[in-house]
Each structure stands twice: as structure tokens, then as C-alpha cells.
Enzyme design. Structure first.
Site, PDB file in Angstrom:
ATOM      1  N   HIS A  68       7.398  12.814   3.500  1.00 58.02           N
ATOM      2  CA  HIS A  68       7.200  11.725   4.576  1.00 58.02           C
ATOM      3  C   HIS A  68       8.276  10.493   4.411  1.00 58.02           C
ATOM      4  CE1 HIS A  68       4.298  10.539   7.859  1.00 58.02           C
ATOM      5  NE2 HIS A  68       3.694  11.826   7.295  1.00 58.02           N
ATOM      6  N   TYR A 198       1.348   1.909  11.716  1.00 55.32           N
ATOM      7  CA  TYR A 198       0.783   0.754  11.723  1.00 55.32           C
ATOM      8  C   TYR A 198       0.849   0.148  12.690  1.00 55.32           C
ATOM      9  CZ  TYR A 198       1.568   1.395   6.525  1.00 55.32           C
ATOM     10  OH  TYR A 198       1.796   1.907   5.314  1.00 55.32           O
ATOM     11  N   PRO A 290      -5.800  -0.593  -0.097  1.00 54.18           N
ATOM     12  CA  PRO A 290      -4.959   0.553   0.301  1.00 54.18           C
ATOM     13  C   PRO A 290      -3.938   0.337   1.301  1.00 54.18           C
ATOM     14  CG  PRO A 290      -7.356   0.427   1.269  1.00 54.18           C
ATOM     15  CD  PRO A 290      -6.936  -0.661   0.315  1.00 54.18           C
ATOM     16  N   LYS A 294      -0.671   2.389  -3.118  1.00 53.32           N
ATOM     17  CA  LYS A 294      -0.274   1.916  -4.478  1.00 53.32           C
ATOM     18  C   LYS A 294      -1.287   2.489  -5.476  1.00 53.32           C
ATOM     19  CE  LYS A 294       3.653  -0.249  -3.427  1.00 53.32           C
ATOM     20  NZ  LYS A 294       4.744   0.431  -3.574  1.00 53.32           N
ATOM     21  N   TYR A 385       7.914  -0.534  -0.594  1.00 47.84           N
ATOM     22  CA  TYR A 385       6.976   0.393   0.014  1.00 47.84           C
ATOM     23  C   TYR A 385       6.849   1.770  -0.829  1.00 47.84           C
ATOM     24  CZ  TYR A 385       4.503   3.090   3.910  1.00 47.84           C
ATOM     25  OH  TYR A 385       3.489   3.675   4.572  1.00 47.84           O
TER      26      TYR A 385
END
Ligand code: APR
Length: 388
Positions: A68, A198, A290, A294, A385
Site C-alpha cells: 500500500h 481520509y 489509531p 503506529k 507516516y
């Protein structure tokens, strides 16, 4: 060596110690089926894949993991995508459901002759300051028991016995309630995007993360205190469509919602992560929201650091790794916490009409504009990220 908890932290630690010939036993309060089917995280950082690969624990994810590398942001100012594998360090995530990883780790540990006791709940850790700490337990038939070892690893999560056993005043507990609640959903439906989605919206945040080709994780910003089953499936999908702007970008691929959980976004960190012969790793050490995926990645990083330090201490007598364990992990933990905090501010803004709420919304708008247009900002984002 006694390890409390058979999650990512406990099982990575157990496998690495076992491979070094160190006798350890894992005590896990849940049953094996529960541990192997608990749907939790799924986005593995490149560092995590390297750790698992280094210790021969990556066969499953190498075969079935999905790469991804794109985030898609949907805002009232439009939509944009970031291919984070071409930004920053230029690395992708590997998507591999945590229940699959835990199943692999458990199988590897048992195949190597590792010892684990399911249904055994640790009650407390005693004499952590001594040279033979003890763990009092409750066995599956409710009888008390006791295990002694040279070291104890608390990998039993935020509410486990390890944290509870830290003597008062010996650890600082940093906690922040971010004031945001998510409804976490697992849908038996193929992903609707080829990216991590998002969406920021006046009605609240919505998120989309693939788990497999037929299962997708969604998040909806949700009313604090509301029950997970308060919304019908239809209302959930309609709200997801609305916030992810399905009218503009295409409908989401629907399917039965098979798991729901309400998550109050919180962060907490215990300092230090060591108390005598007791060491904390994973959620027992720190809880992270979340928002930036991480948690499991920090758990694996800490487990490898702890395994290396314990191995040195038990095999060669070199305790330098143990002495430096807490400081090294806390450096990674706080960087992850800072990025997670930044992500929460990026994805949520207060909806009020007061000055502070309006100011926060303008700040978020500016952060999104920088993320959309500024390469150096995008590199910073990609590095944090994906990194741990
Ligand atoms: N005694 C024995 N086992 C316990 C006890 C106890 N008192 N309390 C909890 N456990 C077990 C739980 O049943 C669970 O299997 O400890 C394990 C903790 O596993 P996780 O919660 O997965 O924690 P960890 O290994 O630290 O992984 C952290 O992985 O779950 C994801 O993203 C999530 O951040 C989280 C990360």
C-alpha cells in the site's frame, strides 16, 4: 524469562528469544482461538517487515501481504492523493491483518518448541526489584499459581498486570484524551479505494483502510459515549458515503458490517519502561491513537530491542542493552506520538462557532493546503507516516 501477553509484542519477543536458545514462557489470559482471530491493526511499516524478515517471521506476510503506498485526502476543498512510496524515504506499507500476523508468530513459536499457556491471567508481578521476580497468576480453573524468572516482560497491553504492578511513584504516566471518538468498523466488502482514504467533513472525519481484497476497515468520527450498535448498517453506509463525498467520487462498496468498536482517541506513555527486572513493551509501554497506524509497529520495534537486550544479558552477561532499553524506545514512542497528534489535528477540527474552533479549522485548512502543494511538507509527511 516470563512474557505476559501473546500479542505482537509478546510473540515477536518470544520468537527472537527462543531462536537465541533462551527458555521463556508466554502467559496469555485469552484462549488461542481468540488471540488468533482478534481483528486489530493491519498496516505494517517497512521497519516492521524488516524486523520480521530478519528473524524468519515474515513468510506469511511475504506471501499474502498487500503493498500500500497511497493516501487519498477528501476535503471540502477537493481531493488529492499522495504516493508516499515516492516521497520521503520512498517506502510503502505492507497491509497484513494483525490476526494473520499473530497466527504466524504463534505457529513459529510453537514450532520452535516455545512454551505458552493460554487461559492463564497474570494478576501481579512481585519483587521486580529483586533477582527472581515472581508473577502471581489465575489458572483457567481459577486456582492461584506463581511463576518465577530472572526477567519479566510486560506485553499484556494497557490494562495488563505489568502496568498495574509498577510500584506507586516509580513511573511517570503521561496521558492525553484527544477529545475525539471513532466508530471502528470492519466490513465484509472489497475496498472502495486503492488508497488509504481520509475524509474531513463538517459532520466529522471518515476513514477507509483496506485489510484484504474482501475486507475493509472504516472509521467514523462518532459521538462520545454512544453505543457501538446505536446506528443501523444503512445509516453507517449513508454517513460514510456522505462524508467521503460518494456523490462526487463514486459510491462506497457496501457489505455487512461484521465488527464494531468505539475508540476514544487517547495517548499515554509510561516512563521509564523498566522497573528492575520488569520491562514493558507494546501497549503496556504506550498507547497511541489509531490515526497513524503506529501501535503494532511500535510493539514490534520495542520487542526486537528488548529481545536483543535480554539475549545479551542472559547469554553474555552484558546488561548495557537493558540499561539503555527504556530511553531508546521512548525516543521512538514520542516521535510516533507527536506525528499521531499532528494527524489527529489534521483530520479533526472542532465544529463550534467560537473563535478557537474557527481558528483551529483555518489551521487545518492550511495544513491540508501544504500537504497538497508543498513537496518538502509531503516528504516530511511520508517519512513520519510510514516510519516508526
Ligand atoms: N495476563 C495475561 N495476558 C494478558 C493480561 C493478563 N493480565 N492482560 C492482557 N493480556 C493479553 C491480551 O489478551 C492480549 O493477547 O495481552 C495481550 C496484549 O496484546 P495486544 O493488546 O495486541 O498488545 P501488544 O502486543 O502490545 O500490541 C500492541 O497491536 O493490537 C495492536 O495496534 C494494536 O497498539 C496495539 C498493538
Amino acid at each position: 524469562m516470563v512474557i505476559l501477553g501473546a500479542g505482537p509484542a509478546g510473540l515477536v519477543l518470544a520468537n527472537i528469544l527462543r531462536a537465541r536458545g533462551i527458555d521463556c514462557v508466554v502467559l496469555e489470559r485469552a484462549g488461542r482461538t481468540h488471540v488468533e482471530n482478534r481483528a486489530r491493526a493491519g498496516f505494517l511499516a517497512p521497519h516492521t517487515v524488516r524486523v520480521l524478515d530478519r528473524h524468519g517471521l515474515a513468510d506469511g506476510l511475504s506471501l499474502r501481504g498487500l503493498t500500500h503506498c497511497t493516501c487519498e485526502f477528501r476535503t471540502d476543498g477537493g481531493r488529492f492523493r499522495l504516493d508516499y512510496s515516492r516521497l520521503g524515504q520512498g517506502e510503502p506499507h505492507t497491509v497484513y491483518p494483525q490476526q494473520n500476523l499473530v497466527t504466524d508468530l504463534l505457529a513459529a513459536y510453537l514450532h520452535a518448541g516455545g512454551r505458552i499457556h493460554f487461559g492463564v491471567e497474570a494478576v501481579a508481578v512481585h519483587d521486580a526489584d529483586g533477582v527472581r521476580p515472581a508473577v502471581s497468576v489465575r489458572t483457567p480453573d481459577g486456582r492461584p499459581g506463581r511463576w518465577r524468572a530472572r526477567y519479566v516482560a510486560g506485553c499484556d497491553g494497557r490494562h495488563g498486570a505489568a502496568r498495574r504492578s509498577l510500584p506507586p511513584g516509580t513511573a511517570r504516566h503521561h496521558h492525553r484524551d484527544h477529545g475525539v471518538t471513532w466508530l471502528g468498523l470492519l466490513a465484509e466488502a472489497p475496498p472502495s479505494l486503492d488508497a488509504v482514504g481520509y475524509a474531513t467533513h463538517a459532520r466529522g472525519f471518515a476513514g477507509h483502510m483496506a485489510r484484504t481484497s474482501t475486507v475493509t476497515r472504516y472509521y467514523l468520527q462518532y459521538e462520545r459515549g454512544a453505543a457501538p450498535d446505536a446506528w443501523s448498517q444503512e445509516r453507517i453506509w449513508d454517513e460514510l458515503d456522505l462524508r467521503m463525498r460518494a456523490a462526487e467520487y463514486g459510491p462506497l462498496r457496501r457489505g455487512p458490517v461484521v465488527d464494531r468498536s468505539v475508540i476514544d482517541l487517547e495517548s499515554d506513555v509510561i516512563e521509564p519502561l523498566r522497573h528492575g527486572a520488569l520491562f514493558l513493551a507494546g501497549d503496556a509501554a504506550s498507547l497511541i491513537s489509531p490515526s497513524a497506524a503506529k501501535g503494532a509497529n511500535l510493539a514490534v520495534l520495542e520487542a526486537e530491542l528488548l529481545a536483543r537486550a535480554l539475549g545479551d544479558a542472559l547469554v553474555t552477561g552484558d546488561v548495557a542493552g537493558l540499561d539503555g532499553y527504556s530511553a531508546r524506545c521512548l525516543e521512538h514512542i514520542w516521535r510516533a506520538q507527536e506525528f499521531s497528534y499532528w494527524m489527529i489535528a489534521l483530520l479533526h477540527a472542532p465544529s463550534g462557532a467560537d473563535d478557537e474552533a474557527r481558528f483551529q479549522r483555518r489551521l487545518r485548512h492550511s495544513r491540508m493546503a501544504s500537504l497538497r502543494t508543498t513537496r518538502s511538507f509531503q516528504d516530511w509527511f511520508a517519512e513520519h507516516y510510514v516510519g516508526v
